[in-house]
Design an enzyme around this catalytic site. Structure first.
Site, PDB file in Angstrom:
ATOM      1  N   GLN A  29       0.840  -1.203   0.000  1.00 17.80           N
ATOM      2  CA  GLN A  29       0.000   0.000   0.000  1.00 17.80           C
ATOM      3  C   GLN A  29       0.875   1.253   0.000  1.00 17.80           C
ATOM      4  O   GLN A  29       0.357   2.357  -0.086  1.00 17.80           O
ATOM      5  CB  GLN A  29      -0.901   0.009   1.250  1.00 17.80           C
ATOM      6  N   HIS A  78      -1.181   1.218  -4.664  1.00 15.15           N
ATOM      7  CA  HIS A  78      -1.482   2.655  -4.607  1.00 15.15           C
ATOM      8  C   HIS A  78      -0.506   3.464  -5.472  1.00 15.15           C
ATOM      9  O   HIS A  78      -0.390   4.672  -5.307  1.00 15.15           O
ATOM     10  CB  HIS A  78      -1.451   3.163  -3.161  1.00 15.15           C
ATOM     11  N   CYS A 132       0.080  17.373 -24.121  1.00 15.95           N
ATOM     12  CA  CYS A 132      -1.316  17.742 -24.386  1.00 15.95           C
ATOM     13  C   CYS A 132      -1.808  18.913 -23.544  1.00 15.95           C
ATOM     14  O   CYS A 132      -2.949  19.337 -23.697  1.00 15.95           O
ATOM     15  CB  CYS A 132      -2.224  16.526 -24.183  1.00 15.95           C
ATOM     16  N   SER A 178      -3.323  -1.592   9.002  1.00  9.51           N
ATOM     17  CA  SER A 178      -4.480  -1.703   9.898  1.00  9.51           C
ATOM     18  C   SER A 178      -5.551  -2.626   9.310  1.00  9.51           C
ATOM     19  O   SER A 178      -6.500  -2.978   9.983  1.00  9.51           O
ATOM     20  CB  SER A 178      -5.070  -0.316  10.134  1.00  9.51           C
TER      21      SER A 178
END
Ligand SMILES: [Zn+2]
Length: 248
Positions: free
Chosen positions: A97, A117, A153, A192
C-alpha cells in the site's frame, strides 16, 4: 501449535502498509501523529476531484511533493529482511500500500512488488499516456512552473499514486488478488487492514488455504482468521520471522 507455518514450502505473499515504513521516518497518514491528522489540507491535496478542479491546490501539492520526507528515507531492517527472503530463493511477492519504493530500494526484485497505490517517483498526465519522473517534474517546479502542465497535451499532471476518489488500476489489483490466492503463507505487515480492497486480500489468502500471519501493533478486523498474530515492533519482528522461515 501455531509455529508450523514457518516450515511450509511454497509461495509467500506479503501485504505491507504504512507501519513498515515508519521506522524509515515516513509518517503514517492516518495514525495519531499522521500527516492527515495534523493537516487536513494535506488530505484535500490527495483527493482527485479537488486536485483536478483547483490550480491552487495543485500548486500546494507540488510543494508538498518537493518537501516529502520520503525522498530522504532509507529502507529499514524489515524491508531488508524481506529482500533477503527473496534473495534466498523463496518465491515471495509483495503487495504494498506504500508509495515509497523502499522495498525495491532494499533490493527486493522490482518485478515482484505490486504497488496497489502506485508510487511517488513517477508522474502521469490525467489526459494522455504521458509519463515521466517526479525528479524531472520537480525541476520544472523549481524553475518556476508552479503547476507544470503536460508537455504533450497541456493536461494536468499528478504523481503516479492512487488518490482518494480515483479508481485503482484493474490489472494491478488482479495481480494482487492472484498473489493472495496462490500464497501458502500470507504475511500482513504494518497495515491496519481497514482499507479495501487491500484488506480483503487476507481473506482471499485464507480461503485458498494460506496461513495468515499478521504483524501489526494494533488489532485488525482479520485477527480471528490469523494463524499467528505478532505485536512486537516491526523492525525486530520481521527480521526474526524471516530468519525462522529460512531456518537460520
Ligand atoms: Zn497529456
Amino acid at each position: 501449535m501455531t509455529s508450523e507455518w514457518r516450515t511450509r514450502d511454497g509461495r509467500i505473499g506479503v501485504l505491507t502498509g504504512a507501519g513498515i515504513s515508519t521506522d524509515s521516518g515516513i509518517p503514517d497518514f492516518r495514525g495519531p501523529r499522521g500527516v492527515w491528522t495534523k493537516d487536513p489540507i494535506a488530505e484535500l491535496l490527495s483527493t482527485y476531484d479537488n486536485y483536478l478542479a483547483d490550480p491552487e491546490l495543485r500548486r500546494r501539492a507540488w510543494l508538498a511533493r518537493r518537501d516529502n520526507p520520503a525522498w530522504q528515507a532509507r529502507p529499514n531492517a524489515a524491508h531488508i529482511a524481506l529482500a533477503e527472503l527473496a534473495q534466498a530463493g523463496r518465491a515471495v511477492t509483495i503487495i504494498t500500500q506504500n508509495i515509497d519504493r523502499l522495498h525495491q530500494r532494499a533490493g527486493f526484485p522490482e518485478d515482484r512488488v505490486i504497488e496497489i497505490h502506485g508510487n511517488m517517483f513517477e508522474v502521469v498526465c490525467v489526459e494522455c499516456a504521458y509519463r515521466t519522473t517526479m525528479s524531472a517534474t520537480l525541476e520544472r517546479v523549481a524553475a518556476g512552473e508552479a503547476d507544470p502542465p503536460c508537455p504533450d497535451c497541456g493536461g494536468v499532471l499528478k504523481s503516479a499514486t492512487v488518490m482518494f476518489g480515483q479508481q485503482m488500476d484493474r490489472r494491478t489489483m488482479m495481480k494482487a488478488a492472484l498473489t493472495a490466492q496462490t500464497s501458502d503463507i500470507f504475511l500482513a505487515i504494518g497495515s491496519s487492514l481497514q482499507v479495501e480492497p487491500a484488506a480483503s486480500m487476507c481473506a482471499v489468502a485464507v480461503e485458498n488455504g494460506a496461513d495468515l500471519v499478521i504483524v501489526n501493533n494494533e488489532a485488525t478486523p482479520y485477527d480471528s482468521m490469523a494463524t499467528e498474530i505478532v505485536r512486537e515492533p516491526i523492525g525486530t519482528a520481521v527480521p526474526r520471522l524471516v530468519g525462522e522461515i529460512l531456518g537460520d
